[in-house]
Motif scaffolding. Structure first.
Motif, PDB file in Angstrom:
ATOM      1  N   ALA A 199      86.351 -50.269  74.398  1.00 41.10           N
ATOM      2  CA  ALA A 199      87.551 -49.671  73.804  1.00 41.10           C
ATOM      3  C   ALA A 199      87.231 -48.292  73.254  1.00 41.10           C
ATOM      4  N   ASN A 200      88.057 -47.307  73.602  1.00 37.46           N
ATOM      5  CA  ASN A 200      87.918 -45.948  73.093  1.00 37.46           C
ATOM      6  C   ASN A 200      88.961 -45.761  71.999  1.00 37.46           C
ATOM      7  N   VAL A 201      88.518 -45.652  70.763  1.00 34.22           N
ATOM      8  CA  VAL A 201      89.428 -45.670  69.622  1.00 34.22           C
ATOM      9  C   VAL A 201      89.708 -44.252  69.126  1.00 34.22           C
ATOM     10  N   ALA A 202      91.004 -43.895  69.088  1.00 32.16           N
ATOM     11  CA  ALA A 202      91.424 -42.571  68.618  1.00 32.16           C
ATOM     12  C   ALA A 202      90.936 -42.344  67.191  1.00 32.16           C
ATOM     13  N   CYS A 203      90.575 -41.085  66.897  1.00 29.48           N
ATOM     14  CA  CYS A 203      89.921 -40.760  65.626  1.00 29.48           C
ATOM     15  C   CYS A 203      90.795 -39.980  64.655  1.00 29.48           C
ATOM     16  N   GLY A 204      92.119 -39.957  64.869  1.00 34.18           N
ATOM     17  CA  GLY A 204      93.014 -39.361  63.890  1.00 34.18           C
ATOM     18  C   GLY A 204      93.454 -37.937  64.151  1.00 34.18           C
ATOM     19  N   MET A 205      92.938 -37.313  65.203  1.00 31.74           N
ATOM     20  CA  MET A 205      93.319 -35.934  65.503  1.00 31.74           C
ATOM     21  C   MET A 205      94.488 -35.878  66.487  1.00 31.74           C
ATOM     22  N   HIS A 206      94.320 -36.511  67.662  1.00 35.74           N
ATOM     23  CA  HIS A 206      95.416 -36.525  68.639  1.00 35.74           C
ATOM     24  C   HIS A 206      96.322 -37.732  68.439  1.00 35.74           C
ATOM     25  N   ALA A 207      95.806 -38.754  67.788  1.00 35.12           N
ATOM     26  CA  ALA A 207      96.535 -40.002  67.542  1.00 35.12           C
ATOM     27  C   ALA A 207      95.694 -40.862  66.620  1.00 35.12           C
ATOM     28  N   GLY A 208      96.306 -41.948  66.137  1.00 31.28           N
ATOM     29  CA  GLY A 208      95.576 -42.866  65.280  1.00 31.28           C
ATOM     30  C   GLY A 208      95.492 -42.382  63.842  1.00 31.28           C
ATOM     31  N   ASP A 209      95.065 -43.260  62.964  1.00 32.56           N
ATOM     32  CA  ASP A 209      94.819 -42.896  61.574  1.00 32.56           C
ATOM     33  C   ASP A 209      93.847 -43.909  60.978  1.00 32.56           C
ATOM     34  N   ALA A 224      85.596 -55.936  68.002  1.00 37.36           N
ATOM     35  CA  ALA A 224      84.338 -56.635  67.727  1.00 37.36           C
ATOM     36  C   ALA A 224      84.497 -58.144  67.885  1.00 37.36           C
ATOM     37  N   LYS A 225      85.617 -58.685  67.428  1.00 37.26           N
ATOM     38  CA  LYS A 225      85.865 -60.131  67.556  1.00 37.26           C
ATOM     39  C   LYS A 225      85.973 -60.565  69.013  1.00 37.26           C
ATOM     40  N   ASN A 226      86.405 -59.628  69.873  1.00 41.15           N
ATOM     41  CA  ASN A 226      86.530 -59.920  71.299  1.00 41.15           C
ATOM     42  C   ASN A 226      85.292 -59.508  72.097  1.00 41.15           C
ATOM     43  N   ASN A 227      84.212 -59.146  71.390  1.00 41.49           N
ATOM     44  CA  ASN A 227      82.974 -58.702  72.034  1.00 41.49           C
ATOM     45  C   ASN A 227      83.206 -57.506  72.963  1.00 41.49           C
ATOM     46  N   VAL A 228      84.066 -56.621  72.526  1.00 44.42           N
ATOM     47  CA  VAL A 228      84.381 -55.402  73.275  1.00 44.42           C
ATOM     48  C   VAL A 228      83.620 -54.240  72.648  1.00 44.42           C
ATOM     49  N   GLY A 229      82.934 -53.459  73.475  1.00 42.89           N
ATOM     50  CA  GLY A 229      82.187 -52.314  72.983  1.00 42.89           C
ATOM     51  C   GLY A 229      83.106 -51.244  72.413  1.00 42.89           C
ATOM     52  N   ILE A 230      82.695 -50.631  71.314  1.00 47.95           N
ATOM     53  CA  ILE A 230      83.547 -49.666  70.609  1.00 47.95           C
ATOM     54  C   ILE A 230      83.061 -48.244  70.860  1.00 47.95           C
ATOM     55  N   GLY A 231      84.016 -47.370  71.178  1.00 49.53           N
ATOM     56  CA  GLY A 231      83.711 -45.958  71.378  1.00 49.53           C
ATOM     57  C   GLY A 231      84.608 -45.070  70.539  1.00 49.53           C
ATOM     58  N   ALA A 232      84.080 -43.910  70.149  1.00 51.18           N
ATOM     59  CA  ALA A 232      84.891 -42.888  69.485  1.00 51.18           C
ATOM     60  C   ALA A 232      85.599 -42.076  70.569  1.00 51.18           C
ATOM     61  N   HIS A 233      86.867 -41.724  70.299  1.00 54.79           N
ATOM     62  CA  HIS A 233      87.681 -41.031  71.300  1.00 54.79           C
ATOM     63  C   HIS A 233      88.256 -39.760  70.691  1.00 54.79           C
ATOM     64  N   PRO A 234      87.416 -38.720  70.515  1.00 53.64           N
ATOM     65  CA  PRO A 234      87.877 -37.501  69.859  1.00 53.64           C
ATOM     66  C   PRO A 234      88.744 -36.632  70.769  1.00 53.64           C
ATOM     67  N   GLY A 235      89.698 -35.937  70.166  1.00 47.19           N
ATOM     68  CA  GLY A 235      90.566 -35.037  70.906  1.00 47.19           C
ATOM     69  C   GLY A 235      90.890 -33.812  70.089  1.00 47.19           C
ATOM     70  N   PHE A 236      91.692 -32.926  70.651  1.00 47.54           N
ATOM     71  CA  PHE A 236      92.139 -31.752  69.914  1.00 47.54           C
ATOM     72  C   PHE A 236      93.052 -32.166  68.754  1.00 47.54           C
ATOM     73  N   PRO A 237      93.115 -31.351  67.691  1.00 49.08           N
ATOM     74  CA  PRO A 237      94.017 -31.645  66.568  1.00 49.08           C
ATOM     75  C   PRO A 237      95.463 -31.362  66.980  1.00 49.08           C
ATOM     76  N   ASP A 238      96.083 -32.316  67.633  1.00 52.01           N
ATOM     77  CA  ASP A 238      97.363 -32.101  68.299  1.00 52.01           C
ATOM     78  C   ASP A 238      98.178 -33.394  68.293  1.00 52.01           C
ATOM     79  N   LEU A 239      98.605 -33.818  67.097  1.00 52.47           N
ATOM     80  CA  LEU A 239      99.368 -35.065  66.987  1.00 52.47           C
ATOM     81  C   LEU A 239     100.688 -34.993  67.762  1.00 52.47           C
ATOM     82  N   GLN A 240     101.377 -33.871  67.659  1.00 55.51           N
ATOM     83  CA  GLN A 240     102.684 -33.777  68.305  1.00 55.51           C
ATOM     84  C   GLN A 240     102.569 -33.806  69.829  1.00 55.51           C
ATOM     85  N   GLY A 241     101.511 -33.216  70.356  1.00 56.94           N
ATOM     86  CA  GLY A 241     101.317 -33.197  71.806  1.00 56.94           C
ATOM     87  C   GLY A 241     100.431 -34.292  72.324  1.00 56.94           C
ATOM     88  N   PHE A 242     100.022 -35.223  71.442  1.00 59.51           N
ATOM     89  CA  PHE A 242      99.157 -36.345  71.822  1.00 59.51           C
ATOM     90  C   PHE A 242      97.851 -35.857  72.451  1.00 59.51           C
TER      91      PHE A 242
END
Length: 260
Positions: free
Chosen positions: A33-43, A55-73
């Motif tokens: 799973a690539n988890v959004a880090c609060g810049m393009h989405a997420g909080d 983690a409960k599903n034994n799924v590997g966790i990744g950071a998913h950084p993007g541009f600071p662009d919430l409105q444009g996703f």
């Protein structure tokens, strides 16, 4: 030898009361799973529960950084000095690591998002700046790259742990970059088509472009976007097609990339 491939999905993209995608359902299908880090989405209130469920599903966790662009996703291209871009990646990775630790999990990989990823797939120096910044924070981090692009060339130069990715729901240009979302057919919504084309690519060991060109590549993981209406059905179709043909699903090991 039995073929094995990872399935990854972008998630954690909800924000405040606004909900994006069905992360819980996807986490029953994918292995990373690539988890959004609060810049393009997420909080901060979305990241923790998403990582905890992964983690409960034994799924590997990744950071998913993007541009600071919430409105444009995160899909609007931005021009930034490379030093600032490096800090932007470090900032988001650090946040992901902190939230992961708070729920008893760990960030094992990093994948760039949206326009940031597309630009880095075209510009090796940009990819190097992003990846060196991430590896400054965690030298053992696995870098997920868009196979066959300048991202791939960057991790080959760095000789870091890497995973080469293809996309189940995106069409390809002949240079292995993704067809721009503004173009007809760029995003694939038909689960049956997505499942069949991924089976063809994994068996061929190649990206198959819209023109029919085969670009040989190492394939470690398949991306299933979580923000489309048929996301869960596409994920199920891809996994079903692969497993029905003897291809195992499991987390990528992150071997350093070589051209051999």
């Amino acid at each position: 030898m039995t073929l094995s491939v990872d399935l990854n999905a972008d998630m954690g993209e909800s924000f405040g009361p606004w909900v994006m995608g069905n992360d819980a359902a996807l986490l029953e299908v994918v292995s990373s799973a690539n988890v959004a880090c609060g810049m393009h989405a997420g909080d901060w209130d979305t990241m923790g529960p998403t990582m905890s469920l992964a983690a409960k599903n034994n799924v590997g966790i990744g950071a998913h950084p993007g541009f600071p662009d919430l409105q444009g996703f995160g899909r609007n291209r931005m021009t930034m000095p490379l030093d600032s871009l490096a800090n932007l990646v470090r900032y988001q990775l650090g946040a992901a690591q902190a939230i992961a630790r708070s729920v008893g999990a760990k960030v094992r990989h990093l994948k760039l998002h949206g326009a940031l990823a597309n630009m880095a797939s075209e510009d090796k120096d940009m990819a190097l700046a992003c990846y060196r910044a991430a590896l400054d924070v965690d030298p053992d981090l696995i870098i997920m790259v868009l196979a066959g692009t300048q991202q791939n060339a960057a991790v080959e130069e760095l000789q870091c742990r890497a995973a080469c990715e293809i996309f189940a729901d995106r069409a390809y240009n002949d240079d292995a970059t993704l067809v721009d979302r503004s173009q007809p057919g760029a995003v694939i919504h038909d689960p049956d088509r997505a499942g069949q084309r991924m089976l063809e690519m994994v068996k061929a060991g190649a990206i198959i472009t819209e023109s029919g060109k085969h670009i040989p590549t190492r394939i470690d993981t398949i991306c299933l976007h979580g923000d489309t209406p048929t996301a869960v059905k596409i994920a199920q179709s891809v996994r079903g097609n692969l497993e029905a043909n003897g291809i195992k699903i499991g987390q990528f090991a992150g071997h350093p990339f070589t051209a051999d």
